[in-house]
Design a protein around this motif. Sequence first.
Motif, short mmCIF file in Angstrom:
data_model
loop_
_atom_site.label_atom_id
_atom_site.label_comp_id
_atom_site.label_asym_id
_atom_site.label_seq_id
_atom_site.Cartn_x
_atom_site.Cartn_y
_atom_site.Cartn_z
N THR A 14 0.96 -1.06 -0.24
CA THR A 14 -0.20 0.31 0.33
C THR A 14 1.00 1.03 -0.22
O THR A 14 0.89 2.19 -0.23
CB THR A 14 -0.54 0.67 1.51
OG1 THR A 14 -1.56 -1.24 1.39
CG2 THR A 14 -1.92 1.37 1.37
N LEU A 18 1.15 3.82 -2.71
CA LEU A 18 0.71 5.76 -2.54
C LEU A 18 2.23 6.24 -2.72
O LEU A 18 1.13 7.44 -2.88
CB LEU A 18 0.16 4.90 -1.19
CG LEU A 18 -1.53 4.79 -1.41
CD1 LEU A 18 -1.64 4.67 0.20
CD2 LEU A 18 -2.36 5.86 -1.26
N CYS A 21 1.64 7.51 -5.95
CA CYS A 21 0.68 8.24 -6.34
C CYS A 21 1.56 9.90 -5.72
O CYS A 21 0.92 11.07 -6.43
CB CYS A 21 -0.63 8.41 -5.18
SG CYS A 21 -2.05 8.65 -5.34
N ARG A 93 -6.10 14.69 -2.15
CA ARG A 93 -7.07 13.89 -2.42
C ARG A 93 -6.06 12.26 -2.05
O ARG A 93 -6.25 11.89 -1.89
CB ARG A 93 -7.35 13.69 -4.05
CG ARG A 93 -8.54 14.75 -4.01
CD ARG A 93 -9.63 13.99 -5.58
NE ARG A 93 -10.89 15.02 -4.79
CZ ARG A 93 -11.22 16.19 -6.07
NH1 ARG A 93 -10.70 16.10 -6.91
NH2 ARG A 93 -12.60 15.89 -5.92
N SER A 94 -4.53 12.69 -3.02
CA SER A 94 -3.59 12.10 -2.26
C SER A 94 -2.81 11.61 -1.13
O SER A 94 -2.64 10.98 -0.99
CB SER A 94 -2.27 12.78 -3.22
OG SER A 94 -2.45 12.11 -4.88
N ALA A 97 -5.33 9.37 -0.06
CA ALA A 97 -5.54 8.00 -0.38
C ALA A 97 -4.42 7.83 1.19
O ALA A 97 -4.29 5.92 1.07
CB ALA A 97 -4.93 7.73 -1.59
N TYR A 98 -3.38 8.50 0.58
CA TYR A 98 -2.40 7.58 1.59
C TYR A 98 -3.21 7.79 3.73
O TYR A 98 -1.34 7.64 4.47
CB TYR A 98 -0.95 9.01 1.47
CG TYR A 98 0.34 8.39 2.52
CD1 TYR A 98 0.41 9.16 3.19
CD2 TYR A 98 1.30 7.76 1.64
CE1 TYR A 98 2.06 9.39 3.92
CE2 TYR A 98 2.18 6.94 2.87
CZ TYR A 98 2.33 8.28 3.57
OH TYR A 98 3.72 8.30 4.33
N GLN A 99 -3.93 8.20 3.64
CA GLN A 99 -4.48 8.34 4.95
C GLN A 99 -3.57 8.75 5.80
O GLN A 99 -2.90 8.35 7.15
CB GLN A 99 -4.27 6.42 5.17
CG GLN A 99 -5.16 5.31 4.39
CD GLN A 99 -5.22 4.01 4.70
OE1 GLN A 99 -4.22 3.82 5.53
NE2 GLN A 99 -5.26 3.22 3.42
N GLU A 119 -14.25 15.09 1.62
CA GLU A 119 -13.51 13.76 1.46
C GLU A 119 -12.98 13.42 1.94
O GLU A 119 -12.84 12.34 2.82
CB GLU A 119 -13.34 13.80 0.04
CG GLU A 119 -14.24 13.42 -1.77
CD GLU A 119 -13.32 13.77 -2.85
OE1 GLU A 119 -14.08 14.61 -3.60
OE2 GLU A 119 -11.96 14.14 -2.76
#
Length: 335
Positions: A14, A18, A21, A93-94, A97-99, A119
């Motif tokens: 993961t 990411l 990303c 947004r990245s 996604a990367y939390q 989001e």
Amino acid sequence: MDIKKWKPVRTFFTFLCLILCLLAAGCSNVKEPGKENGSDASGLVIGFSQLGSESAWRLGNTASMENAAAAHGINLVVNNGMQKQENQITAIRSFIAYQVDVIVFAPIVEDGWTNVLQEAKDAGIPVIMMDRVINVRDSDLYNAYIGPDHYQEGVNAAKFLIRKSEELQNEKIRIAEISGTEGSSPMISRYKGFHDLIDNNDRFEVLETISGDFLRSKGRECMESLLRKYPDQIDVLYSHNDAMTLGAIEVMEEHGIKPGKDIVIISVDGEQAAIDLLKEGKINCVVECSPMLGEAVMDLAEKIVSGQDYPRITRPEESVFTEYDDLSDLPPREY
Ligand code: GZL
């Protein structure tokens, strides 16, 4: 869904996906969270969407964030939006996604943030808004704001001018204004704070307000245009940041105009170069707007993540430096 339960799941795979990303989104400083340089890092990962690198103020702000993150053992993933809102939205947004544990952003303009902040909220990631503010109907789309009072900075600029006008002989005092990035909260509020005091005073006449986008190069272009349009008619320049002021002063001197004497100059930020010109008598007033927000941001992020109480709004101490002050003991500026 509590994003924090996923943390153990942050597998190498993961992480690798990411990273790609984030790198694609132009982020830097991307390292695996946890031990940093051997110190006991807090392990916090903060995604920071910086709006650009347009001025000494902005560079000082970024350095303040990076230095404070290092001091707190926080892994700061920085993305430079290069003055484009769409780049900032992509970066946020990245980060989702990367939390990351916390998102910090300096919004280039006031509008257009609702969707991406929703989001982040849906992903359970707290958001700290820093430096500039936004227009959103739902104020819980961000957890807290850390930054200056741009309206008060405009008021401070006007208060200096009202004081200065007492020693000017002109019956009418004609003002040229070079404003910041269109649609940005510092531009909107510095304009409003200044005009709320000036516009109802018959002694003052604002010849024109022209946007220099907070850039030195555009400050030059604006001053060229203003001098062409209003030859020998400008008594005062009110410039929304020092970078544009430096550009404007270059043009004045190229035209044989003595800045600070032939044209009274009021500038905002407080960067070293402007303070130096204030001491030389080439600027008459520098309204401080501090970029040194990093320490407050890191403290706040740690409070939010650890569930402590925290303030909704935090503002830095700010001064006004004028030609009437003794600046000999003023410590070096950090930007
Ligand atoms: C103000 C900040 C502004 C500075 C400019 O808080 O957003 O942006 O005044 C910078 O120098 O470009």
